[in-house]
Design an enzyme around this catalytic site. Structure first.
Site, PDB file in Angstrom:
ATOM      1  N   ASP A  24       0.619   5.264   1.733  1.00 58.43           N
ATOM      2  CA  ASP A  24      -0.122   5.964   2.777  1.00 58.43           C
ATOM      3  C   ASP A  24      -1.014   7.061   2.202  1.00 58.43           C
ATOM      4  O   ASP A  24      -0.645   7.758   1.250  1.00 58.43           O
ATOM      5  CB  ASP A  24       0.843   6.587   3.786  1.00 58.43           C
ATOM      6  N   HIS A  47       0.837  -1.194   0.000  1.00 59.52           N
ATOM      7  CA  HIS A  47       0.000   0.000   0.000  1.00 59.52           C
ATOM      8  C   HIS A  47       0.877   1.251   0.000  1.00 59.52           C
ATOM      9  O   HIS A  47       2.082   1.194   0.251  1.00 59.52           O
ATOM     10  CB  HIS A  47      -0.923   0.024   1.222  1.00 59.52           C
ATOM     11  N   ARG A  75       5.825   7.541  13.722  1.00 56.71           N
ATOM     12  CA  ARG A  75       5.745   7.998  12.330  1.00 56.71           C
ATOM     13  C   ARG A  75       5.319   9.451  12.243  1.00 56.71           C
ATOM     14  O   ARG A  75       4.422   9.900  12.953  1.00 56.71           O
ATOM     15  CB  ARG A  75       4.756   7.146  11.524  1.00 56.71           C
ATOM     16  N   HIS A  85       4.767   0.081   0.209  1.00 56.92           N
ATOM     17  CA  HIS A  85       5.444  -0.658   1.261  1.00 56.92           C
ATOM     18  C   HIS A  85       4.495  -1.671   1.908  1.00 56.92           C
ATOM     19  O   HIS A  85       3.278  -1.586   1.771  1.00 56.92           O
ATOM     20  CB  HIS A  85       6.028   0.283   2.325  1.00 56.92           C
TER      21      HIS A  85
END
Length: 295
Positions: free
Chosen positions: A114, A112, A281, A266
């Protein structure tokens, strides 16, 4: 140019797609020339690994802001209590049983990119591994420049210039984080409306084209018939995760991973939820005149 900038320790991890910079971030943040060199390297190497760092959250936020506008985290339930720009990925729990962070499940995660499910994705991302599992949980990145270049000419001609419909409901069914199950927030996220993005992005500096076809959110390509979508989407998804274009990283405590979602995808391996995990993150908005940014 300073000594630090001229002596950055850089090595290739996967062609020019993934590189390692073996420098202490808390030192190079104070060197404008070093930061400028990293920006230039990032133009052609959209995945950069900085091994074995020791960073405070304020350092991560500051470093993030040197490459784009650092976002305030949209998941308040897994937001850092100290810096609103940071979210936690964690198997740890508070004393009352709540997860410290999100995405605590041990199952493997599909390919996917983000934020493809929102209208203006912040495509820059930094993930800092404070505590990582000893076994499992390896992270993979796939080069979407190479994915595009690998497509047959007829498929390229069919999809270039088209937009796709991306919908979070598809991801919610595939990557349903444990902390969102049967919650009001989970229901709200599943009800997010679909959005449109180009399925091919062009880097404004290098001119390279990248496939932008997240298999967890892309539901159709606008202008194609149902039969054409049924034929073409699996071809795009297979190209996006082609093992030849993938760098696999065994994450160690202190590793900081820095990537561009506009030209990468990723995923991670399955991991044991019995092992402690805490990763932090940040996401940031990139300039459309220097990066692949979906409009």
């Amino acid at each position: 140019m300073s000594d630090i900038a001229t002596e950055l320790k850089v090595r290739a991890l996967h062609s020019d797609f993934a590189i390692e910079i073996d420098e202490r971030i808390d030192e190079i943040m104070n060197d404008a020339d070093a930061i400028d060199q990293i920006r230039q390297l990032w133009q052609t190497s959209p995945l950069i690994i900085f091994p074995r760092q020791c960073l405070e959250e304020a350092d991560q936020v500051r470093f993030t802001g040197m490459f784009g506008k650092c976002e305030t985290a949209n998941r308040k339930d897994i937001q850092s209590p100290y810096h609103e720009e940071i979210i936690y990925f964690s198997t740890l729990r508070y004393a009352d049983g709540r997860f410290v962070g999100g995405f605590a499940g041990g199952d493997d995660v599909d390919w996917h990119s983000d934020q493809t499910f929102i209208g203006r994705p912040a495509t820059g991302a930094i993930l800092y591994g404070v505590e990582v599992p000893k076994g499992g949980g390896d992270i993979y990145w796939a080069d979407q420049y190479a994915a595009w270049e690998s497509l047959p000419a007829d498929i390229q001609a069919l999809v270039e210039g088209r937009t796709g419909t991306f919908h979070y409901a598809k991801r919610f069914a595939i990557l349903n984080a444990p902390e969102l199950k049967n919650t009001e927030q989970g229901k709200k996220m599943a009800a997010l409306p679909p959005v449109q993005h180009p399925v091919v992005l062009t880097h404004p500096v290098t001119g390279r084209k990248a496939l932008y076809a997240d298999p967890t959110t892309l539901v159709s390509i606008d202008g194609l018939s149902e039969e054409e979508n049924a034929r073409v989407l699996p071809i795009l998804f297979k190209a996006g995760g082609n093992p030849a274009f993938v760098y696999r990283h065994k994450v160690r405590n202190g590793d900081l991973m820095f990537w561009d979602n506009g030209c990468t995808m990723h995923r991670r391996d399955e991991m044991s939820v019995d092992q402690p995990r805490l990763m932090k993150r940040t996401t940031f908005r990139l300039s459309a005149d220097a990066h692949c940014v979906p409009h």
